[in-house]
Design an enzyme around this catalytic site. Structure first.
Site, PDB file in Angstrom:
ATOM      1  N   ASP A  66       0.815  -1.210   0.000  1.00 23.60           N
ATOM      2  CA  ASP A  66       0.000   0.000   0.000  1.00 23.60           C
ATOM      3  C   ASP A  66       0.849   1.261   0.000  1.00 23.60           C
ATOM      4  O   ASP A  66       2.074   1.186   0.129  1.00 23.60           O
ATOM      5  CB  ASP A  66      -0.961  -0.013   1.201  1.00 23.60           C
ATOM      6  CG  ASP A  66      -0.293  -0.453   2.501  1.00 23.60           C
ATOM      7  OD1 ASP A  66       0.951  -0.486   2.555  1.00 23.60           O
ATOM      8  OD2 ASP A  66      -1.012  -0.761   3.465  1.00 23.60           O
ATOM      9  N   ASP A 135      -7.602  -2.261  14.222  1.00 20.40           N
ATOM     10  CA  ASP A 135      -9.006  -2.468  13.826  1.00 20.40           C
ATOM     11  C   ASP A 135      -9.173  -3.671  12.897  1.00 20.40           C
ATOM     12  O   ASP A 135     -10.232  -3.873  12.323  1.00 20.40           O
ATOM     13  CB  ASP A 135      -9.577  -1.195  13.181  1.00 20.40           C
ATOM     14  CG  ASP A 135      -8.895  -0.842  11.849  1.00 20.40           C
ATOM     15  OD1 ASP A 135      -7.957  -1.550  11.445  1.00 20.40           O
ATOM     16  OD2 ASP A 135      -9.313   0.153  11.219  1.00 20.40           O
ATOM     17  N   HIS A 137      -7.402  -4.266  10.109  1.00 20.23           N
ATOM     18  CA  HIS A 137      -7.106  -4.079   8.678  1.00 20.23           C
ATOM     19  C   HIS A 137      -5.827  -4.799   8.269  1.00 20.23           C
ATOM     20  O   HIS A 137      -4.902  -4.944   9.073  1.00 20.23           O
ATOM     21  CB  HIS A 137      -7.072  -2.595   8.296  1.00 20.23           C
ATOM     22  CG  HIS A 137      -5.885  -1.812   8.752  1.00 20.23           C
ATOM     23  ND1 HIS A 137      -5.947  -0.861   9.742  1.00 20.23           N
ATOM     24  CD2 HIS A 137      -4.599  -1.813   8.335  1.00 20.23           C
ATOM     25  CE1 HIS A 137      -4.758  -0.307   9.905  1.00 20.23           C
ATOM     26  NE2 HIS A 137      -3.921  -0.875   9.076  1.00 20.23           N
ATOM     27  N   GLU A 142      -9.613  -1.362   5.199  1.00 17.49           N
ATOM     28  CA  GLU A 142     -10.296  -1.049   6.447  1.00 17.49           C
ATOM     29  C   GLU A 142     -11.578  -1.888   6.565  1.00 17.49           C
ATOM     30  O   GLU A 142     -12.024  -2.490   5.575  1.00 17.49           O
ATOM     31  CB  GLU A 142     -10.639   0.450   6.473  1.00 17.49           C
ATOM     32  CG  GLU A 142      -9.419   1.373   6.442  1.00 17.49           C
ATOM     33  CD  GLU A 142      -8.685   1.447   7.783  1.00 17.49           C
ATOM     34  OE1 GLU A 142      -8.767   0.490   8.583  1.00 17.49           O
ATOM     35  OE2 GLU A 142      -8.016   2.472   8.032  1.00 17.49           O
TER      36      GLU A 142
END
Ligand code: GLP
Length: 259
Positions: A66, A135, A137, A142
């Site tokens: 990413d 979280d 990811h 996400e």
């Protein structure tokens, strides 16, 4: 399900995953690695660095997971800079063989599909290194990301921006958007190796490994993969319901069955 390996330390995790990469590259000097950023994979890169003398990594190809959108690639915290600094230079990779998604705004609508094409032309990713966000990811996928998603632009959650603020002067400097391999892209890699360390990752790890397979916890996509390895320290493993079984399985693993 994923093979879960609980190790004593980050260094032990790094050594284990570096071993798997060394074996892969010995078998195929042009192996394709999926490279992750963040603090988690650093012990892997450090362990590999200690082995560069015995291994030629100059033909290895790499694809980062990413990048931030709109960040100057020369910014020290752009993933292009991080990959150059932490991986390409210390390991002696050929920079022309290592790609990072293009986060520049000019032509951004095509950068995802161009990246997918490049991965396809390289023959796909052999071993994908993954961290996991608090979280859940993976990459920058996400919660809510489709399991079929490919490389595309996403909006970061506030939680991820807060988590990543430590790399910037302030949270306001953390870009709002990113371009990330999709969960579908990640699931096409031939071997997934997810690492996680520390108590702060325990809930995300438990969700990814043992929770329901749900887009609400993107890391749970690894349960759909035929060859996924999860390498965690005791703290990150502390919420795993079947931790004893994972230890038992690993302690009794046949010699011929490597990571
Ligand atoms: C970042 C990256 C992820 C990484 C995650 C965890 O947002 N895009 O690829 O896995 O955060 O970061 P860390 O390893 O520093 O905890």
């Amino acid at each position: 399900m994923a093979e879960v390996i609980i190790v004593e330390s980050r260094e032990a995790a790094g050594a284990l995953v570096a071993d798997a990469i060394v074996r892969l590259v010995r078998g195929n000097p042009e192996a394709v690695l999926g490279l992750a950023t963040g603090s988690t994979p650093l012990p892997v890169y450090e362990a590999l660095r200690a082995r560069v003398g015995e291994l030629d990594l100059s033909k290895v190809r790499g694809f980062a997971l990413d990048e931030y959108v709109g960040i100057d690639p020369r910014h020290p915290e752009s993933y292009r800079s991080v990959i150059t600094r932490e991986v390409v230079e210390p390991l002696g990779l050929d920079p022309r063989r290592v790609r990072v998604p293009d986060g520049s705004l000019d032509g951004i609508e095509h950068h995802g599909s161009d990246y997918e094409e490049a991965i396809g032309e390289a023959g796909g990713i052999d071993l994908q290194i993954l961290g996991i966000g608090t979280d859940g990811h993976i990459g920058f996928n996400e919660p809510g990301s489709s399991f079929a998603s490919i490389t595309r632009v996403k909006t970061l959650t506030q939680q991820t921006r807060d988590d990543n603020a430590r790399f910037f002067d302030s949270v306001d400097d953390v870009p709002m958007h990113c371009i990330t391999q999709g969960l579908g892209t990640i699931l096409r890699a031939r071997h997934l190796v997810l690492l996680a360390f520390g108590e702060g990752k325990a809930a995300a790890v438990a969700g990814a490994v043992e929770g329901p397979v749900t887009a609400s916890l993107p890391g749970s996509a690894i349960q759909l993969h035929p060859r996924a390895s999860v390498v965690v320290d005791e703290a990150a493993a502390s919420r795993l319901r079947f931790a004893e079984y994972y230890r038992y399985t690993y302690d009794n693993k046949p010699d011929w069955q490597v990571l």
